[in-house]
Design a protein around this motif. Structure first.
Motif: not given
Length: 205
Positions: A126, A131, A133-134, A180-181, A200, A202
């Motif tokens: 991320r 922000g 990208r999950v 991702s984060a 990704w 999103r």
């Protein structure tokens, strides 16, 4: 496998992913489909469609951090195997939204080629100023990969990226999914070319 079975499998996968945060699924894609994707990657490569990867939103070329080559995929220009894989991920996106309420809107992806010795230092996916990208998806396209070839994905299981980790060999057909984060990870150098289709899921920023 019919559409109803695919839907049920996707919903089970989505539930497990929501609970665990990461999944490693060996042999997720049959070898014939992996080979077709690999051939399409090679076609793009032969046509000069790959460029050195950059880091961060300001597109900084930093080979000491990241030294792979990538090609961003445009679905309307992609080959049939790549379009079929993107359609498969679209079904998964819908299941993730139904089961885990993630609010995923779309999917962006690129082919990645790591020449021998190339790496990607420890990072999270991320971006600081974006922000969206999950969920990260990595499908490996390599044929006959062995442990001595190196190139493992190292994924840290703690949020600080300093403690317990797992290593995933990039064997063809293996699918890796993780938030991702949350997860720090790195790509270790390999002794041969290392191929993947990475993307990704999103949400809105």
């Amino acid at each position: 496998m019919n559409e109803a079975t695919l839907c049920q499998n996707d919903e089970a996968l989505a539930g497990e992913l929501a609970e665990r945060g990461h999944l490693v699924l060996p042999a997720f894609l049959p070898s014939g489909e992996v080979a077709a994707l690999r051939d399409e990657l090679r076609t793009v490569l032969a046509a000069g469609g790959f460029r050195p990867a950059t880091v961060a939103r300001h597109r900084l070329y930093a080979p000491e951090i990241r030294s792979d080559l990538i090609h961003w995929i445009e679905e309307d220009q992609a080959g049939p195997a790549t379009r079929a894989w993107l359609a498969r991920l679209e079904r998964l996106r819908q299941s993730l939204n139904r089961v885990a309420y993630l609010g995923l809107l779309d999917f962006e992806a690129h082919y990645a080629l790591y020449p021998p010795g190339a790496r990607y230092a420890r990072h999270r996916d991320r971006l600081r100023d974006d922000g969206r990208r999950v969920l990260t998806s990595i499908l490996y396209l390599n044929e006959g990969w062995q442990a001595e070839d190196g190139g493992a994905l190292r994924l840290w299981l703690d949020e600080e990226g300093m403690g317990e980790s797992i290593e995933v060999l990039p064997r063809g057909g293996t699918l890796v999914l993780f938030f991702s984060a949350r997860y720090w990870h790195e790509v270790q150098p390999a002794r041969r070319e290392r191929l993947s289709l990475t993307g990704w899921f999103r949400a809105r920023a």
